[in-house]
Scaffold this motif. Structure first.
Motif, short mmCIF file in Angstrom:
data_model
loop_
_atom_site.label_atom_id
_atom_site.label_comp_id
_atom_site.label_asym_id
_atom_site.label_seq_id
_atom_site.Cartn_x
_atom_site.Cartn_y
_atom_site.Cartn_z
N ALA A 104 0.83 -1.21 0.00
CA ALA A 104 0.00 0.00 0.00
C ALA A 104 0.86 1.25 0.00
CB ALA A 104 -0.93 -0.01 1.21
N ALA A 105 1.92 1.26 0.81
CA ALA A 105 2.75 2.46 0.94
C ALA A 105 3.50 2.77 -0.35
CB ALA A 105 3.72 2.27 2.10
N PHE A 106 4.04 1.75 -1.00
CA PHE A 106 4.80 2.00 -2.23
C PHE A 106 3.88 2.41 -3.37
CE2 PHE A 106 8.33 1.90 -4.98
CZ PHE A 106 9.48 1.68 -4.23
N PHE A 107 2.70 1.80 -3.43
CA PHE A 107 1.70 2.21 -4.42
C PHE A 107 1.36 3.68 -4.23
CE2 PHE A 107 -1.51 0.41 -7.38
CZ PHE A 107 -2.33 1.51 -7.55
N THR A 108 1.20 4.09 -2.98
CA THR A 108 0.91 5.49 -2.67
C THR A 108 2.06 6.39 -3.09
OG1 THR A 108 -0.48 4.88 -0.79
CG2 THR A 108 0.43 7.11 -0.80
N ALA A 109 3.29 5.95 -2.87
CA ALA A 109 4.44 6.77 -3.21
C ALA A 109 4.49 7.08 -4.70
CB ALA A 109 5.73 6.06 -2.79
N LEU A 110 3.98 6.18 -5.53
CA LEU A 110 4.02 6.39 -6.98
C LEU A 110 2.81 7.15 -7.51
CD1 LEU A 110 5.44 3.05 -8.43
CD2 LEU A 110 6.63 5.09 -7.67
N PHE A 111 1.64 6.94 -6.93
CA PHE A 111 0.43 7.53 -7.48
C PHE A 111 -0.19 8.62 -6.61
CE2 PHE A 111 0.64 3.33 -9.51
CZ PHE A 111 0.53 3.70 -10.84
N GLY A 112 0.19 8.68 -5.34
CA GLY A 112 -0.39 9.69 -4.46
C GLY A 112 -1.85 9.43 -4.15
N THR A 113 -2.22 8.16 -4.01
CA THR A 113 -3.62 7.78 -3.72
C THR A 113 -3.65 6.88 -2.49
OG1 THR A 113 -3.40 5.92 -5.26
CG2 THR A 113 -4.32 7.98 -6.14
N PRO A 114 -3.48 7.44 -1.29
CA PRO A 114 -3.30 6.59 -0.10
C PRO A 114 -4.49 5.71 0.25
CG PRO A 114 -3.51 8.92 0.50
CD PRO A 114 -3.33 8.87 -0.98
N LEU A 115 -5.70 6.22 0.11
CA LEU A 115 -6.86 5.40 0.49
C LEU A 115 -7.08 4.27 -0.52
CD1 LEU A 115 -9.13 4.81 2.39
CD2 LEU A 115 -10.53 6.53 1.21
N ALA A 116 -7.01 4.59 -1.79
CA ALA A 116 -7.17 3.55 -2.82
C ALA A 116 -6.07 2.50 -2.70
CB ALA A 116 -7.16 4.17 -4.21
N ALA A 117 -4.84 2.94 -2.43
CA ALA A 117 -3.72 2.01 -2.29
C ALA A 117 -3.92 1.07 -1.11
CB ALA A 117 -2.41 2.78 -2.14
N THR A 118 -4.43 1.62 0.00
CA THR A 118 -4.68 0.81 1.18
C THR A 118 -5.72 -0.26 0.89
OG1 THR A 118 -4.14 2.63 2.68
CG2 THR A 118 -5.52 0.87 3.56
N LEU A 119 -6.83 0.13 0.30
CA LEU A 119 -7.90 -0.82 0.00
C LEU A 119 -7.46 -1.82 -1.07
CD1 LEU A 119 -10.91 1.66 -0.01
CD2 LEU A 119 -10.26 0.07 1.80
N PHE A 120 -6.67 -1.36 -2.02
CA PHE A 120 -6.18 -2.26 -3.07
C PHE A 120 -5.31 -3.36 -2.48
CE2 PHE A 120 -2.82 -3.36 -6.15
CZ PHE A 120 -3.59 -3.85 -7.18
N ALA A 121 -4.38 -2.99 -1.61
CA ALA A 121 -3.50 -3.99 -0.99
C ALA A 121 -4.30 -4.98 -0.16
CB ALA A 121 -2.45 -3.30 -0.13
N MET A 122 -5.37 -4.51 0.50
CA MET A 122 -6.18 -5.39 1.34
C MET A 122 -7.04 -6.34 0.52
SD MET A 122 -7.48 -2.59 4.14
CE MET A 122 -8.73 -3.70 4.79
N MET A 123 -7.45 -5.93 -0.69
CA MET A 123 -8.46 -6.68 -1.42
C MET A 123 -7.96 -7.40 -2.65
SD MET A 123 -11.68 -4.01 -1.18
CE MET A 123 -12.23 -3.41 0.42
N VAL A 124 -6.71 -7.13 -3.07
CA VAL A 124 -6.23 -7.74 -4.31
C VAL A 124 -5.83 -9.19 -4.12
CG1 VAL A 124 -3.79 -7.09 -4.01
CG2 VAL A 124 -4.75 -7.31 -6.32
N VAL A 125 -5.49 -9.58 -2.90
CA VAL A 125 -4.96 -10.93 -2.67
C VAL A 125 -6.07 -11.98 -2.72
CG1 VAL A 125 -3.77 -12.40 -1.01
CG2 VAL A 125 -3.02 -10.03 -1.35
N ASN A 126 -7.13 -11.75 -1.95
CA ASN A 126 -8.25 -12.70 -1.87
C ASN A 126 -9.54 -11.98 -2.23
OD1 ASN A 126 -6.70 -14.97 -0.73
ND2 ASN A 126 -6.47 -13.61 1.02
N VAL A 127 -10.04 -12.19 -3.43
CA VAL A 127 -11.24 -11.51 -3.87
C VAL A 127 -12.44 -12.09 -3.14
CG1 VAL A 127 -12.69 -10.93 -5.84
CG2 VAL A 127 -10.21 -11.12 -6.13
N GLY A 128 -13.13 -11.25 -2.39
CA GLY A 128 -14.29 -11.69 -1.64
C GLY A 128 -14.05 -11.84 -0.15
N LEU A 129 -12.80 -11.62 0.29
CA LEU A 129 -12.47 -11.73 1.71
C LEU A 129 -11.56 -10.57 2.09
CD1 LEU A 129 -12.60 -13.49 4.32
CD2 LEU A 129 -10.48 -14.54 3.55
#
Length: 434
Positions: free
Chosen positions: A158-183
C-alpha cells in the motif's frame, strides 16, 4: 479518587492494555515501512521519470531495448530472483512465504532499464514487489509473528503504491483486497493506511506531485447512467481481451523460446519493429502523456488501446519488467475516449470511466477502483464510477492480471466458490492469511 474509581480505572487499563500495545507496535511498523517506501518510492519515481525524459530526448535508445533485456536477465540471475514477481508477493500474504531481499534492487534496476529503452510497461508491478519486500523484511526485523509479517507485507504494498500515485486510500484498499477476492481482513486497514499516509507525506515533502487529472463530470441523469452502464459492459470485454492477450503472450513466448536470453532478445526486437510499423513511440514506456490527453482533452486514436495491449504483452511476456496497471490505465482511457462519443458521452468523461473500469476488471478490486477514481478525478462522478466499475467487475470473469489471486466468492451470487470449503474460506488450512 475513591477506591471504586481506582478499581474501575485499573480494570479498564487491564482490558485496554493489549489493544494499546498492539496499536503502538503497528504504529511503529507503519512509520518504518511508510518511511522506507516513501524514500525509496520517491527515488524510483524520479528514476523512471528521468529514464522516460532521456528516451524522449534520445530516440536511438529504443535500439538498445534487446541489450537492456539481456542486462535484465543477468540482473535476475545474479540476484537469484529469476521467475519472481508480483505473484510471489501475493503468495507471501496468502501462505506466509518469504520474499527475497534482493528482489528489491532487481526490480528497481530492471524497471528503469525497461522504461529507458522503450519497453511498454508500468511501474506499479515494481511498486507492489518492492513495497511487499520492504514490508516483509521490516516485519521480520521487528520480530512480528507469521501473520504479522503478512500484514506488514500488505502495508508495504500500500505504501509504495501510494508513493508512486499519491492515492493513499485507494492504495490501502487495493492492498487489502487484491490478494483474496471476496475476503477482507479489516485488521490490516489501520496499519496499511498509516504506512500509506507516511509514504504520501514523504513524497510530498520531496516534491513528488500526486497523479491527478482535470476532467469535467456531468451531473446525475438517468440517461447518462444507462450509457455509463453500456460503457462498462464494453470495458469488461476489453478487460478480458487485455488479460488474455497478456497471458497468451507470456505462455506462448515461454514455450516457443524457453531460453530467457533468446526470449528477451526476440521480444525486444519485436517491440522495436512494431514501433517502426506504427511510426510513433506513443506505445512505448508507460504512456502517461497519452492517458492525460485522453482524459483531459478527449483525444485518442481509434486503435490506441489495441496497440498498447500488443506492445505490453510482448514486453512483459518476453521478460522485461514493470507492471500492468498503468498499461491498463492507458487501454481503458483510450478505449473509453473513443467509445464514449458513440454512446453519447463526452470523450474525456468516457476516458476517465474507461480507466477506472478496465483497472477494476483487470485487478478484480471493486471498491478500490471506485476510490481510485475519486482520488484521480474528483468526487462529483462517484455514482458513475460505481456503475462502470460494478459492471466491469461483474462481467470481467475470474481471471485478471495476477494469476495467484484467489476468488473466494462468486461474482454473480452470494456464495462461496465451489472449490473453497465454507469453513475454510481463505483456503489456507487452519489459519487466516493475515
Amino acid at each position: 479518587m475513591s477506591q471504586g474509581w481506582k478499581n474501575a480505572a485499573r480494570g479498564l487499563w487491564r482490558r485496554g492494555r493489549p489493544a494499546a500495545v498492539t496499536l503502538g507496535r503497528w504504529l511503529v511498523a507503519a512509520v518504518v515501512i511508510g518511511g522506507l517506501c516513501g524514500g525509496i518510492g520517491t527515488a524510483f519515481h524520479l528514476a523512471v521519470d528521468e529514464a522516460t525524459r532521456l528516451r524522449g530526448q534520445t530516440p536511438w535508445l529504443l535500439y538498445l531495448l534487446p541489450l537492456a533485456g539481456l542486462a535484465i536477465v543477468q540482473i535476475y540471475k545474479a540476484t537469484g530472483t529469476e521467475g519472481l514477481g508480483t505473484n510471489d508477493v501475493i503468495d507471501a500474504v496468502q501462505d506466509g512465504k518469504p520474499v527475497a531481499l534482493l528482489l528489491l534492487p532487481a526490480i528497481f534496476l530492471s524497471t528503469v532499464l525497461t522504461h529507458l529503452t522503450g519497453g511498454s510497461a508500468g511501474r506499479e508491478g515494481a511498486a507492489l514487489q518492492m513495497g511487499g519486500d520492504i514490508g516483509w523484511q521490516t516485519g521480520r526485523l521487528l520480530h512480528l509473528s507469521d501473520h504479522g509479517c503478512r500484514t506488514a507485507t500488505l502495508c508495504g504494498m500500500a505504501a509504495f503504491f501510494t508513493a508512486l500515485f499519491g492515492t493513499p486510500l485507494a492504495a490501502t484498499l487495493f492492498a487489502m483486497m487484491v490478494v483474496n477476492v471476496g475476503l477482507v481482513f479489516y485488521a490490516a486497514f489501520l496499519p496499511a493506511l498509516g504506512a500509506s499516509l507516511v509514504a504520501y507525506s514523504i513524497t510530498q515533502l520531496l516534491g513528488v506531485a500526486p497523479t491527478r487529472y482535470a476532467v469535467t463530470m456531468p451531473g446525475w441523469a438517468p440517461g447518462l447512467a444507462l450509457r455509463t452502464l453500456a460503457l462498462g459492459l464494453a470495458c469488461a470485454l476489453v478487460t478480458q481481451l487485455f488479460c488474455r492477450v497478456l497471458r497468451l503472450a507470456h505462455s506462448w513466448l515461454e514455450r516457443a523460446l524457453p531460453n530467457p536470453w533468446l526470449r528477451v532478445l526476440a521480444g525486444g526486437a519485436a517491440v522495436v519493429a512494431l514501433t517502426w510499423l506504427c511510426g510513433s513511440t506513443r506505445y512505448n514506456g508507460a504512456g502517461t502523456d497519452v492517458i492525460t490527453l485522453a482524459v483531459e482533452q478527449g483525444q485518442a486514436l481509434p486503435l490506441d488501446f489495441l496497440w498498447k495491449i500488443l506492445f505490453t504483452a510482448l514486453t512483459l511476456g518476453a521478460g522485461y519488467k514493470g507492471g500492468e496497471v498503468v498499461p491498463s490505465f492507458f487501454v481503458g482511457a483510450t478505449f473509453g475516449c473513443v467509445a464514449a462519443p458513440l454512446l453519447g458521452l463526452p470523450a474525456g468523461f468516457g476516458a476517465a470511466l474507461g480507466l477506472a473500469a478496465v483497472f477494476c476488471g483487470a485487478t478484480n478490486c471493486l471498491v478500490p477502483s471506485i476510490v481510485l477514481a475519486v482520488e484521480l478525478f474528483g468526487a462529483p462522478g462517484l455514482l458513475y464510477y460505481a456503475i462502470v466499475c460494478g459492471v466491469s467487475y461483474t462481467l470481467s470473469g475470474y481471471s485478471g492480471l495476477y494469476s495467484h489471486q484467489h476468488f473466494l466468492t462468486d461474482k454473480l451470487g452470494a456464495e462461496y466458490r465451489s472449490e473453497i470449503h465454507p469453513h475454510h474460506p481463505a483456503g489456507f488450512g487452519d489459519h487466516p492469511p493475515l
